[in-house]
Structures are given as structure tokens and as C-alpha cells.
Design a protein around this motif. Sequence first.
Motif, PDB file in Angstrom:
ATOM      1  N   LYS A  33     -59.106-132.460  32.599  1.00 21.60           N
ATOM      2  CA  LYS A  33     -59.311-132.321  31.132  1.00 21.60           C
ATOM      3  C   LYS A  33     -59.706-133.834  30.880  1.00 21.60           C
ATOM      4  N   VAL A  34     -60.729-133.846  30.072  1.00 21.80           N
ATOM      5  CA  VAL A  34     -61.086-135.383  29.620  1.00 21.80           C
ATOM      6  C   VAL A  34     -61.247-135.068  27.825  1.00 21.80           C
ATOM      7  N   ASP A  35     -60.707-135.761  27.190  1.00 20.40           N
ATOM      8  CA  ASP A  35     -60.774-135.481  25.722  1.00 20.40           C
ATOM      9  C   ASP A  35     -60.686-134.051  25.264  1.00 20.40           C
ATOM     10  N   ASN A  36     -59.758-133.350  25.903  1.00 20.27           N
ATOM     11  CA  ASN A  36     -59.360-132.040  25.779  1.00 20.27           C
ATOM     12  C   ASN A  36     -60.477-130.774  26.121  1.00 20.27           C
ATOM     13  N   GLU A  37     -61.102-131.649  27.040  1.00 15.98           N
ATOM     14  CA  GLU A  37     -62.363-130.497  27.559  1.00 15.98           C
ATOM     15  C   GLU A  37     -62.221-130.597  28.936  1.00 15.98           C
ATOM     16  N   ILE A  38     -62.348-129.416  29.651  1.00 14.62           N
ATOM     17  CA  ILE A  38     -62.082-129.152  31.231  1.00 14.62           C
ATOM     18  C   ILE A  38     -63.458-129.613  31.705  1.00 14.62           C
ATOM     19  N   THR A  39     -63.037-130.517  32.780  1.00 13.88           N
ATOM     20  CA  THR A  39     -64.463-130.975  33.387  1.00 13.88           C
ATOM     21  C   THR A  39     -64.392-130.589  34.965  1.00 13.88           C
ATOM     22  N   GLY A  40     -63.253-129.929  35.097  1.00 15.30           N
ATOM     23  CA  GLY A  40     -63.271-129.421  36.536  1.00 15.30           C
ATOM     24  C   GLY A  40     -62.136-128.510  36.704  1.00 15.30           C
ATOM     25  N   LYS A  41     -62.306-127.257  37.460  1.00 13.92           N
ATOM     26  CA  LYS A  41     -61.293-126.281  37.528  1.00 13.92           C
ATOM     27  C   LYS A  41     -61.310-125.428  38.715  1.00 13.92           C
ATOM     28  N   ILE A  42     -60.318-125.249  39.340  1.00 11.25           N
ATOM     29  CA  ILE A  42     -60.367-124.287  40.585  1.00 11.25           C
ATOM     30  C   ILE A  42     -59.253-123.472  40.625  1.00 11.25           C
ATOM     31  N   ASN A  43     -59.033-122.450  41.344  1.00  8.09           N
ATOM     32  CA  ASN A  43     -58.314-121.564  41.904  1.00  8.09           C
ATOM     33  C   ASN A  43     -58.003-121.472  43.275  1.00  8.09           C
ATOM     34  N   ASN A  44     -56.741-121.534  43.907  1.00  6.12           N
ATOM     35  CA  ASN A  44     -56.562-121.380  45.164  1.00  6.12           C
ATOM     36  C   ASN A  44     -57.439-122.370  46.022  1.00  6.12           C
ATOM     37  N   GLY A  45     -57.130-123.364  46.174  1.00  7.77           N
ATOM     38  CA  GLY A  45     -57.597-124.430  46.885  1.00  7.77           C
ATOM     39  C   GLY A  45     -56.748-125.855  47.077  1.00  7.77           C
ATOM     40  N   LEU A  46     -57.618-126.856  46.815  1.00  7.86           N
ATOM     41  CA  LEU A  46     -56.925-128.355  47.323  1.00  7.86           C
ATOM     42  C   LEU A  46     -57.182-129.175  46.150  1.00  7.86           C
ATOM     43  N   LEU A  47     -56.472-129.764  45.707  1.00 11.62           N
ATOM     44  CA  LEU A  47     -56.489-130.993  44.603  1.00 11.62           C
ATOM     45  C   LEU A  47     -56.472-132.137  45.540  1.00 11.62           C
ATOM     46  N   VAL A  48     -57.443-133.076  45.591  1.00 12.12           N
ATOM     47  CA  VAL A  48     -57.402-134.210  46.293  1.00 12.12           C
ATOM     48  C   VAL A  48     -57.498-135.422  45.145  1.00 12.12           C
ATOM     49  N   LEU A  49     -56.693-136.120  45.230  1.00  5.97           N
ATOM     50  CA  LEU A  49     -56.521-137.462  44.492  1.00  5.97           C
ATOM     51  C   LEU A  49     -56.918-138.296  45.394  1.00  5.97           C
ATOM     52  N   ALA A  50     -57.990-139.056  45.002  1.00  6.81           N
ATOM     53  CA  ALA A  50     -58.603-140.171  46.115  1.00  6.81           C
ATOM     54  C   ALA A  50     -58.495-141.740  45.428  1.00  6.81           C
ATOM     55  N   GLN A  74     -61.824-121.076  55.857  1.00 11.32           N
ATOM     56  CA  GLN A  74     -61.018-119.518  56.125  1.00 11.32           C
ATOM     57  C   GLN A  74     -60.555-118.813  54.839  1.00 11.32           C
ATOM     58  N   VAL A  75     -60.047-119.629  54.078  1.00 10.09           N
ATOM     59  CA  VAL A  75     -59.464-119.105  52.775  1.00 10.09           C
ATOM     60  C   VAL A  75     -60.398-118.783  51.528  1.00 10.09           C
ATOM     61  N   ASN A  76     -61.508-119.347  51.918  1.00  7.33           N
ATOM     62  CA  ASN A  76     -62.698-119.378  50.638  1.00  7.33           C
ATOM     63  C   ASN A  76     -62.156-120.093  49.497  1.00  7.33           C
ATOM     64  N   GLY A  77     -61.381-121.282  49.809  1.00  3.71           N
ATOM     65  CA  GLY A  77     -60.768-121.958  48.680  1.00  3.71           C
ATOM     66  C   GLY A  77     -61.684-122.843  48.228  1.00  3.71           C
ATOM     67  N   ASP A  78     -61.323-123.453  46.864  1.00  6.22           N
ATOM     68  CA  ASP A  78     -62.191-124.603  46.146  1.00  6.22           C
ATOM     69  C   ASP A  78     -61.293-125.964  46.179  1.00  6.22           C
TER      70      ASP A  78
END
Length: 150
Positions: free
Chosen positions: A14-31, A68-72
Motif C-alpha cells: 500500500k501507498v497512502d492507504n491504497e493498494i498498488t500491488g496484490k498477489i495470492n499464492n506466489g512470491l514477494l520479491v524485495l529488490a 508450475q503452480v500458476n503463482g503470482d
Amino acid sequence: MRIIIQRVQYASVKVDNEITGKINNGLLVLAGFEPEDNQEDFEWISKKIVQLRIFGDESGVMNLDIKQVNGDILVVSQFTLHASTKKGNRPSYIKASKPDEAKTQYNNFINVLKTHIDSEIQTGIFGADMKVELLNDGPVTIYIDSKNKE
């Protein structure tokens, strides 16, 4: 380039209380990026992300990749991955790319990652004060640095 990958049941930013990105079943990548990072680093890391076999198969063994798991995938910029804590108690970020350069690197990395996976990639907003929420699955958390390829 440094990343932290977390296998998640869900994640959002979230940025300023608004969701800018959202996933289910997958990978969160901090870069996080440093000035020397280039297309070769982005390619190598992108392939690692999509080929890592860190999802459970029918026997519960980590044997499946994100495709293979159709992840996000949710990618969030994280300059603090280049923090140096050797001296004193205040981390130094001198190794991290400057904001303008890092923003270009972040966008280039996302574009390369998109070429390796069919699903849409969700993101935060570069340089914003972001609030990340996640449910780490496992927990599975993996650190990868493109400078340690060998």
C-alpha cells in the motif's frame, strides 16, 4: 543486485492507504540495486526467480517452480538490502544505487522478469513510503545476490 524472495500465501503493498500491488499464492520479491548492476544481473536473477523449485508438489516436497503452480509475483524496491552495518549503529547505504539510477534499474529488472513469466507482475511504487503485508508460507525466505553467481 540483491533480492529477498518470500514464498507467500498472499502479499500486498500500500501507498497512502491504497493498494498498488496484490498477489495470492506466489512470491514477494524485495529488490535492491547497486550502481554496477546491469542487464546481465537482471537476466540471471529473473531466471533464478522463475526456476527456483520452492513450492510443494503432491508429496509436500519443494519441487515445483512459480510457473508450475500458476503463482503470482509482487516486486517491491528495497534499497536497504545494501545496508552496511560494519561501523556504528546507523546503517550506511553508500553501496546502494542513487534514486534516479535505481528507479531505472528497477523498471529494467521488472521488464526482464516479465519476459520470463506469463502472469502479470505486481509492484509497489518506487521511492514511496510503502506498507507491505504478507503471509509467509513455510516460512520460505531466500536471499540471492547477483554478485555471488559462482
